[in-house]
Motif scaffolding. Sequence first.
Motif, PDB file in Angstrom:
ATOM      1  N   ILE A   1       4.550 -10.960  10.153  1.00 34.79           N
ATOM      2  CA  ILE A   1       3.967 -10.397   8.938  1.00 34.79           C
ATOM      3  C   ILE A   1       4.034 -11.384   7.779  1.00 34.79           C
ATOM      4  CG2 ILE A   1       4.281  -7.955   9.498  1.00 34.79           C
ATOM      5  CD1 ILE A   1       6.923  -8.044   8.001  1.00 34.79           C
TER       6      ILE A   1
ATOM      7  N   LEU B   1       1.859   5.379   7.265  1.00 42.50           N
ATOM      8  CA  LEU B   1       0.485   4.934   7.079  1.00 42.50           C
ATOM      9  C   LEU B   1       0.048   5.119   5.623  1.00 42.50           C
ATOM     10  CD1 LEU B   1      -2.151   3.950   8.401  1.00 42.50           C
ATOM     11  CD2 LEU B   1      -2.737   6.327   8.814  1.00 42.50           C
TER      12      LEU B   1
ATOM     13  N   MET C   1       1.528   2.423   3.424  1.00 42.65           N
ATOM     14  CA  MET C   1       0.854   1.141   3.630  1.00 42.65           C
ATOM     15  C   MET C   1      -0.483   1.114   2.918  1.00 42.65           C
ATOM     16  SD  MET C   1       1.385   0.104   7.574  1.00 42.65           S
ATOM     17  CE  MET C   1       2.616   1.004   8.453  1.00 42.65           C
ATOM     18  N   LEU C   2      -1.230   2.200   3.057  1.00 43.96           N
ATOM     19  CA  LEU C   2      -2.551   2.241   2.419  1.00 43.96           C
ATOM     20  C   LEU C   2      -2.401   2.164   0.911  1.00 43.96           C
ATOM     21  CD1 LEU C   2      -4.335   4.942   4.595  1.00 43.96           C
ATOM     22  CD2 LEU C   2      -4.657   2.462   4.637  1.00 43.96           C
TER      23      LEU C   2
ATOM     24  N   GLY D   1      -1.418  -1.295  -0.012  1.00 39.99           N
ATOM     25  CA  GLY D   1      -2.410  -2.274   0.372  1.00 39.99           C
ATOM     26  C   GLY D   1      -1.815  -3.378   1.229  1.00 39.99           C
ATOM     27  N   GLU D   2      -0.708  -3.071   1.940  1.00 41.84           N
ATOM     28  CA  GLU D   2      -0.070  -4.054   2.812  1.00 41.84           C
ATOM     29  C   GLU D   2      -0.183  -3.587   4.249  1.00 41.84           C
ATOM     30  OE1 GLU D   2       1.142  -6.808   1.813  1.00 41.84           O
ATOM     31  OE2 GLU D   2       1.750  -6.587  -0.292  1.00 41.84           O
ATOM     32  N   GLY D   3       0.039  -4.504   5.175  1.00 41.74           N
ATOM     33  CA  GLY D   3      -0.050  -4.143   6.579  1.00 41.74           C
ATOM     34  C   GLY D   3       1.301  -3.740   7.166  1.00 41.74           C
ATOM     35  N   TYR D   4       2.316  -3.580   6.319  1.00 46.96           N
ATOM     36  CA  TYR D   4       3.649  -3.245   6.827  1.00 46.96           C
ATOM     37  C   TYR D   4       4.377  -2.399   5.785  1.00 46.96           C
ATOM     38  CZ  TYR D   4       5.062  -6.718   3.465  1.00 46.96           C
ATOM     39  OH  TYR D   4       5.235  -7.374   2.303  1.00 46.96           O
TER      40      TYR D   4
ATOM     41  N   THR E   1      11.100  -2.632  10.074  1.00 43.97           N
ATOM     42  CA  THR E   1       9.786  -2.705   9.446  1.00 43.97           C
ATOM     43  C   THR E   1       8.739  -2.163  10.420  1.00 43.97           C
ATOM     44  OG1 THR E   1      10.525  -4.726   8.371  1.00 43.97           O
ATOM     45  CG2 THR E   1       8.174  -4.229   8.262  1.00 43.97           C
TER      46      THR E   1
ATOM     47  N   THR F   1       4.600  -1.958  11.166  1.00 47.84           N
ATOM     48  CA  THR F   1       3.322  -2.550  10.772  1.00 47.84           C
ATOM     49  C   THR F   1       2.171  -1.656  11.243  1.00 47.84           C
ATOM     50  OG1 THR F   1       3.069  -3.757  12.838  1.00 47.84           O
ATOM     51  CG2 THR F   1       4.266  -4.860  11.050  1.00 47.84           C
ATOM     52  N   LEU F   2       1.002  -1.945  10.719  1.00 45.51           N
ATOM     53  CA  LEU F   2      -0.207  -1.231  11.154  1.00 45.51           C
ATOM     54  C   LEU F   2      -0.397  -1.378  12.660  1.00 45.51           C
ATOM     55  CD1 LEU F   2      -3.114  -1.801   8.611  1.00 45.51           C
ATOM     56  CD2 LEU F   2      -2.122   0.357   9.344  1.00 45.51           C
ATOM     57  N   GLY F   3      -0.045  -2.589  13.140  1.00 41.24           N
ATOM     58  CA  GLY F   3      -0.174  -2.845  14.576  1.00 41.24           C
ATOM     59  C   GLY F   3       0.658  -1.878  15.403  1.00 41.24           C
TER      60      GLY F   3
END
Lengths: 240, 370, 246
Positions: free
Chosen positions: B283, B333, B336-337, B340-343, B356, B358-360
């Motif tokens: 990340i 989720l 994160m939205l 504006g981060e992916g984690y 942590t 992540t979106l993944g």
Amino acid sequence: MLQNLWKWLIIPLIMLGIGAAVVIYTVNNPTDSIVARMLTYERVFRVIREHMALLLVSMIGATIVGVLGGIMLSRPKLYYIGRVAENIVNIGQTVPSLAVLALFYTVLGLGFRVAVFALFIYSILPILRNTFAGIDGVERSIVEAARGMGMNPFRVLTKIELPIAFPIIVAGIRTAIVINVGAATLATFIGGGGLGDLIVTGLSVHRDMIIFTGAVIAAITAIFLDYMIGKVEERVVRWT
Amino acid sequence: MIKLEGLSKIFPGHTIPAVKDLNLEVKEGDVCVLVGPSGCGKTTTMKMINRLYEPTGGKIYIRGEEALKMDPIKLRLDIGYVIQEIGLFPHMTIEENVATVPNEKHWPADQVKQKVDEVMTLVGLDPNVFKSRYPSALSGGQRQRVGVARAMVSDPPIMLMDEPFGAVDPITRARLQNEFLRIQERMGKTIVFVTHDIDEAIKMSDTIAVMREGELIQHATPSDLLSAPADEFVSNLVGRNRSIKRLHLIRINEILEDVNRAKPISEDAQTEEIKKQLDQSDIRTVIVVDRNNKLKGIIGVNDLKRTTGEVAKDYCQDVSDTVTSDATLNDALSVMLELGEGYVAVVNEDDQYEGTITLGDLLNVVKEDN
Amino acid sequence: MDQFISCMGNFFSRAVNGIVLSAQSEDPGIIMRTIDYLSRRSDLILDLMLEHLWLVVFTLVIAIAVSVVVGVIISYYESFAQTVLGICQVLMVIPSMAMLAFMVPIFGIGFTTGVVALVLYSLLPIVRNTYTGIRELDPAIVEAAKGMGMTERRVLLKIKLPLARPVIMAGIRTAAVMMIGIAAIAAYVGAGGLGELIFSGISRGHQPMIIAGAIGVSIIAVAFDYLLYWGEKRFSVEGRTREVTE
């Protein structure tokens, strides 16, 4: 309520008053002997009576036939015929009233009845078209809701379709009246009598007073009828 | 209560049947939602129940009676009917609109009046305010309520509803749905409900009947439909929503163990170490904790370039939001939205760092599900 | 009511009888006689037709100029508008024969009388449609135009009138068709045109002449109606939109 009625009646009453005053004045103050001979109470009342007969008979007939015909054409089984009829009626309405009267004369000859018949046929057109268009224009979802709630086709017609189409039907009747009132003054040319008689007589003997009397009464009749039907139109549409 | 047997409909002039050999039973007091793409025959099926469309084959039983042998007018008077366009009669007041069916049934006037008041109150319209208005003076949501009131006024045991909440904005729709559920809980009517919106179907139904091209694909409870879709079509139909629903169901600590991520670094780690950690991080960020494993902040690649310093503490940036490990994946989720981060960093109640997400990771959960 | 129905029945039987009789025995040669008349007097008929068209077109131009200006003016003065529209409505309701009769003492017999009467008649459709066409424009469009700094004059010429044009055209069409019919009546007060054939045909009992006049007027009316309808479609904003090709 009474006050409302009075408001309603005041303009028609004024119009009738003006008409009566013009008749009384012109009959009592003829400009010369020709006018005096042509313009008598007897003659004026006769042409008014003829005029009203022309209007009423043709309009009542045309309303009945036009509304019933429009309802019939809007039924699903006749719907496509209705669509075709709508187009024919549109062309028919474009034909000028004088041409209609003249053509009826060539087929049926002279006379009061021929004039009534011609006016009757001519007045059917806008009423028929508006009745058809009014019912056709009722939203399908409304009709479907009514059917889905258990109304039979006759109830749907009388409770839903006709009341919703009513303003459009009345507008058609109003158009027919305006056209009819105009055409009725032409009836004189094919021997139908009416107020046109006075105007034509006046024109042929070059007496403005006779022309004026005929024209004033014809105009007042037309405005009076248009005003009354306009008020009816206003009254029936409470829901928009 | 309602039983459809081998029902089919071929419209005149068509060769492909709109509804094909459909068998369906709706139990008393159940809400059965017919769902499917447009043109799948769900509305046609519904309209055959009150015989606005006559079936070309098959039988319909309503309370054991064969509907096709009944007088359609009598049949419809006992079935409430709501359609998407509502179909309020524009020339009648709300009161007259609602009183349509009782008047068709020739109820005594005072009984009609009382019932109209009652049902209007039930759908949340003050009779004193709305009774004498015309439909044109109402908002979309109010009209929908009148539509429902009109269908319910004569207490029909069965109601048919064709996308009854289709024509209003999403917020109003959600409110109307909730109110409807509240009313239904009390009234216990047998309802056939048509919609193309799977969310609405899952929310409103006791059973869902999925249709495609005139055929019934699956008839099941919402949870069965979610867990065991009959075929690819059904799983596609519910697919996306099913995954999001799963995000609601799974807590972060359930997946945190499976996530293999670099360990946090301490406050006084040297620049070299931070760099090494950053290169390994998927990340592009390292987490900084103090001696008690409390979250101090994060260091991104850019932070290292921008600021000068020697140890992690100097580069460290504050974290604006975290989630706790007992929150759901859906909450993660949302954060994160929002950031504006992916984690997002996960902490426990004492603000101690746990890991942590992540979106993944979320995507992996959704993928497994499909 | 019974009387009315029997009366109606009487009319119908008379009409049907009349048509059947005239078609079968009484005057079997009416169609031939009409064709004969048409070929013999084609020059006269053509002249009268042109005269008729000239009267209508000449009047229509004046009527459009007057009515559009009036319509635009009243679109700015709301309180004034209802009165003006009311007067126009009354003018149109007055029977055409009466209107022409009012004109004769003032303008005498002839073309002028016809023109004035026809202009008065055509006021309502064009004025009303100009007014409603402008009033019912999306206010956001007008606001946007003003917001971009257009003067009121520019807004009127560049925005309001072009956008209201389909509605105004519809009014012109109504007026034109009405005028053709009334122009026929105006022949009685010496305005000329195909009406002359009808009137002298009636007074002489000359059927082919009447038919020529009546059908001629009808053809003009239907043709005008169609032509203007076509023009409405062809020159409407939508009609001119072209697909953009990359």
